[in-house]
Write a protein that holds these residues in place. Structure first.
Motif, PDB file in Angstrom:
ATOM      1  N   ASP A  24      39.232   6.545   6.785  1.00  0.00           N
ATOM      2  CA  ASP A  24      39.665   7.262   4.840  1.00  0.00           C
ATOM      3  C   ASP A  24      39.416   8.650   4.862  1.00  0.00           C
ATOM      4  O   ASP A  24      38.873   9.439   5.442  1.00  0.00           O
ATOM      5  CB  ASP A  24      38.992   6.091   4.279  1.00  0.00           C
ATOM      6  CG  ASP A  24      39.638   4.457   4.018  1.00  0.00           C
ATOM      7  OD1 ASP A  24      40.381   4.293   4.694  1.00  0.00           O
ATOM      8  OD2 ASP A  24      38.748   3.969   4.407  1.00  0.00           O
ATOM      9  N   ALA A  25      40.549   8.703   3.906  1.00  0.00           N
ATOM     10  CA  ALA A  25      40.405  10.604   3.331  1.00  0.00           C
ATOM     11  C   ALA A  25      38.880  10.575   2.141  1.00  0.00           C
ATOM     12  O   ALA A  25      38.536   9.083   1.820  1.00  0.00           O
ATOM     13  CB  ALA A  25      40.963  10.686   2.034  1.00  0.00           C
ATOM     14  N   THR A  26      38.457  11.416   2.393  1.00  0.00           N
ATOM     15  CA  THR A  26      37.285  11.467   1.833  1.00  0.00           C
ATOM     16  C   THR A  26      36.656  11.032   0.289  1.00  0.00           C
ATOM     17  O   THR A  26      38.170  11.465  -0.734  1.00  0.00           O
ATOM     18  CB  THR A  26      37.053  13.320   1.472  1.00  0.00           C
ATOM     19  OG1 THR A  26      36.857  13.491   2.616  1.00  0.00           O
ATOM     20  CG2 THR A  26      35.204  13.206   0.483  1.00  0.00           C
ATOM     21  N   TYR A  27      36.242  10.058  -0.374  1.00  0.00           N
ATOM     22  CA  TYR A  27      36.322   9.578  -1.792  1.00  0.00           C
ATOM     23  C   TYR A  27      35.370   9.274  -2.530  1.00  0.00           C
ATOM     24  O   TYR A  27      34.553  10.384  -2.167  1.00  0.00           O
ATOM     25  CB  TYR A  27      36.612   8.127  -1.026  1.00  0.00           C
ATOM     26  CG  TYR A  27      35.683   7.154  -0.903  1.00  0.00           C
ATOM     27  CD1 TYR A  27      34.028   6.948  -1.607  1.00  0.00           C
ATOM     28  CD2 TYR A  27      35.882   6.797   0.309  1.00  0.00           C
ATOM     29  CE1 TYR A  27      33.211   6.848  -0.267  1.00  0.00           C
ATOM     30  CE2 TYR A  27      34.540   6.775   1.277  1.00  0.00           C
ATOM     31  CZ  TYR A  27      33.870   6.199   0.956  1.00  0.00           C
ATOM     32  OH  TYR A  27      32.589   5.847   0.820  1.00  0.00           O
ATOM     33  N   PHE A  28      35.169  10.256  -4.009  1.00  0.00           N
ATOM     34  CA  PHE A  28      34.306  10.413  -4.374  1.00  0.00           C
ATOM     35  C   PHE A  28      33.342   9.557  -4.618  1.00  0.00           C
ATOM     36  O   PHE A  28      33.840   8.303  -4.499  1.00  0.00           O
ATOM     37  CB  PHE A  28      35.115  10.430  -6.261  1.00  0.00           C
ATOM     38  CG  PHE A  28      36.137  11.901  -6.187  1.00  0.00           C
ATOM     39  CD1 PHE A  28      35.976  13.053  -6.284  1.00  0.00           C
ATOM     40  CD2 PHE A  28      37.920  11.567  -5.703  1.00  0.00           C
ATOM     41  CE1 PHE A  28      37.018  14.466  -6.588  1.00  0.00           C
ATOM     42  CE2 PHE A  28      38.378  12.373  -6.372  1.00  0.00           C
ATOM     43  CZ  PHE A  28      38.252  14.140  -6.626  1.00  0.00           C
ATOM     44  N   THR A  29      32.482   9.682  -5.400  1.00  0.00           N
ATOM     45  CA  THR A  29      31.255   9.045  -5.396  1.00  0.00           C
ATOM     46  C   THR A  29      30.793   9.137  -7.092  1.00  0.00           C
ATOM     47  O   THR A  29      31.443  10.405  -7.517  1.00  0.00           O
ATOM     48  CB  THR A  29      29.812   9.436  -4.848  1.00  0.00           C
ATOM     49  OG1 THR A  29      29.794  10.460  -4.988  1.00  0.00           O
ATOM     50  CG2 THR A  29      30.236   9.268  -3.291  1.00  0.00           C
ATOM     51  N   PRO A  30      30.541   8.029  -7.636  1.00  0.00           N
ATOM     52  CA  PRO A  30      29.922   8.086  -8.781  1.00  0.00           C
ATOM     53  C   PRO A  30      29.130   8.950  -9.653  1.00  0.00           C
ATOM     54  O   PRO A  30      29.239   9.952 -10.286  1.00  0.00           O
ATOM     55  CB  PRO A  30      29.672   6.980  -9.289  1.00  0.00           C
ATOM     56  CG  PRO A  30      30.202   6.275  -8.661  1.00  0.00           C
ATOM     57  CD  PRO A  30      30.305   6.744  -7.673  1.00  0.00           C
ATOM     58  N   THR A  58      32.973   9.145   3.600  1.00  0.00           N
ATOM     59  CA  THR A  58      34.007   9.986   4.621  1.00  0.00           C
ATOM     60  C   THR A  58      34.023  11.492   4.351  1.00  0.00           C
ATOM     61  O   THR A  58      35.346  12.151   4.136  1.00  0.00           O
ATOM     62  CB  THR A  58      35.256   9.217   3.771  1.00  0.00           C
ATOM     63  OG1 THR A  58      35.498   9.541   2.447  1.00  0.00           O
ATOM     64  CG2 THR A  58      35.553   8.072   4.104  1.00  0.00           C
ATOM     65  N   ALA A  59      32.929  12.058   3.459  1.00  0.00           N
ATOM     66  CA  ALA A  59      33.125  13.350   3.458  1.00  0.00           C
ATOM     67  C   ALA A  59      33.285  14.189   4.241  1.00  0.00           C
ATOM     68  O   ALA A  59      32.421  14.327   5.553  1.00  0.00           O
ATOM     69  CB  ALA A  59      31.809  13.810   2.585  1.00  0.00           C
ATOM     70  N   HIS A  78      38.886  16.369   2.681  1.00  0.00           N
ATOM     71  CA  HIS A  78      39.711  16.026   3.509  1.00  0.00           C
ATOM     72  C   HIS A  78      40.534  15.344   4.415  1.00  0.00           C
ATOM     73  O   HIS A  78      40.329  13.608   3.703  1.00  0.00           O
ATOM     74  CB  HIS A  78      38.641  16.305   5.614  1.00  0.00           C
ATOM     75  CG  HIS A  78      40.289  16.921   6.448  1.00  0.00           C
ATOM     76  ND1 HIS A  78      40.808  16.325   6.991  1.00  0.00           N
ATOM     77  CD2 HIS A  78      40.057  18.287   6.446  1.00  0.00           C
ATOM     78  CE1 HIS A  78      41.017  17.122   7.044  1.00  0.00           C
ATOM     79  NE2 HIS A  78      40.712  18.067   7.319  1.00  0.00           N
ATOM     80  N   ASP A  79      41.290  14.625   3.944  1.00  0.00           N
ATOM     81  CA  ASP A  79      42.528  13.339   4.878  1.00  0.00           C
ATOM     82  C   ASP A  79      42.073  12.638   5.749  1.00  0.00           C
ATOM     83  O   ASP A  79      42.634  11.851   5.414  1.00  0.00           O
ATOM     84  CB  ASP A  79      43.731  13.584   4.148  1.00  0.00           C
ATOM     85  CG  ASP A  79      44.595  14.732   5.796  1.00  0.00           C
ATOM     86  OD1 ASP A  79      43.940  15.382   6.184  1.00  0.00           O
ATOM     87  OD2 ASP A  79      45.524  15.169   5.670  1.00  0.00           O
TER      88      ASP A  79
END
Length: 235
Positions: free
Chosen positions: A31-37, A8-9, A22-23
């Motif tokens: 979906d909004a951008t989510y983190f990755t490990p 989602t970047a 970004h939202d």
């Protein structure tokens, strides 16, 4: 380190080819951008490595450690760099002053003062070349220097600054001679070997003058002396 690369970047969020967060509200079903490990760990280690690499121990209760580490590192470095720069500027200025002093001719004789020397100079230009400065003229030519006196008991000549007086030779006048007399009596001899007597029986004497003596030469007034070069600086 790497930029967020989750599904989602947002593409080009931070410029062409630079993904970001970004939202994504403007994209349907996105979906909004989510983190990755991977990204989170990369970010964590980048920050932690800076803090630990600059000598600090990670402290969970201190959220200002990165700033402290940076200030400690670059603040001290800036102070040191400024000090070195200032020191170099001071050294440069001091060297400049030294060079100026070395190039300057030390004028040990000021205008109006005398330069005495056992070295003989034929001209004033020779003096200027020797000293490296000034315009000169001969002083006290054929004269002896006498210290100025403020003693009222001394002759007025000694108490007059710049006074020229005295003679190399002087012929004494009668007024300058010590007062004295010369007695001269001559017993008259009439040729008979007998000295005539006066009516009282006393031998008669007559007066006369001695022959002229002396060469009438001037009197030498100078004390034992040595000739030196004396020059006055006039400019």
């Amino acid at each position: 380190m790497h930029r967020i690369d989750s599904a989602t970047a947002r593409q080009n969020a931070n410029g062409k080819g630079k993904t970001g967060f970004h939202d994504n509200a403007d994209l349907p079903n996105q979906d909004a951008t989510y983190f990755t490990p991977e990204w989170s760990n990369a970010l964590q280690e980048e920050v932690a490595n800076v803090i630990e690499g600059l000598g600090l121990t990670l402290d969970k209760t201190d959220n200002g450690q990165l700033l402290k580490a940076l200030v400690q590192q670059f603040g001290e470095k800036k102070v040191l760099e400024d000090a070195i720069k200032e020191y170099r500027e001071d050294i440069k200025e001091a060297v400049g002053r030294i060079e100026t002093l070395e190039e300057r001719t030390y004028e040990d004789t000021q205008v109006g003062e005398l330069f005495w020397t056992t070295k003989h100079f034929a001209t004033a230009n020779e003096v200027a070349t020797y000293k490296g400065y000034g315009t000169w003229q001969r002083a006290l030519q054929g004269r002896v220097a006498v210290g100025f006196s403020d003693d009222p008991e001394d002759p007025v000549d000694f108490r007059t600054h710049g006074k020229l007086y005295g003679e190399r030779e002087h012929q004494l006048t009668i007024e300058e001679m010590p007062a004295h007399t010369h007695d001269l009596r001559v017993n008259r001899d009439d040729g008979s070997g007998k000295y005539p007597e006066d009516a009282s029986g006393t031998e008669e004497w007559s007066t006369g003058k001695t022959e002229s003596a002396g060469g009438s030469q001037p009197h030498n007034n100078m004390q034992p002396s040595q000739t030196l070069d004396c020059w006055e600086r006039v400019s």
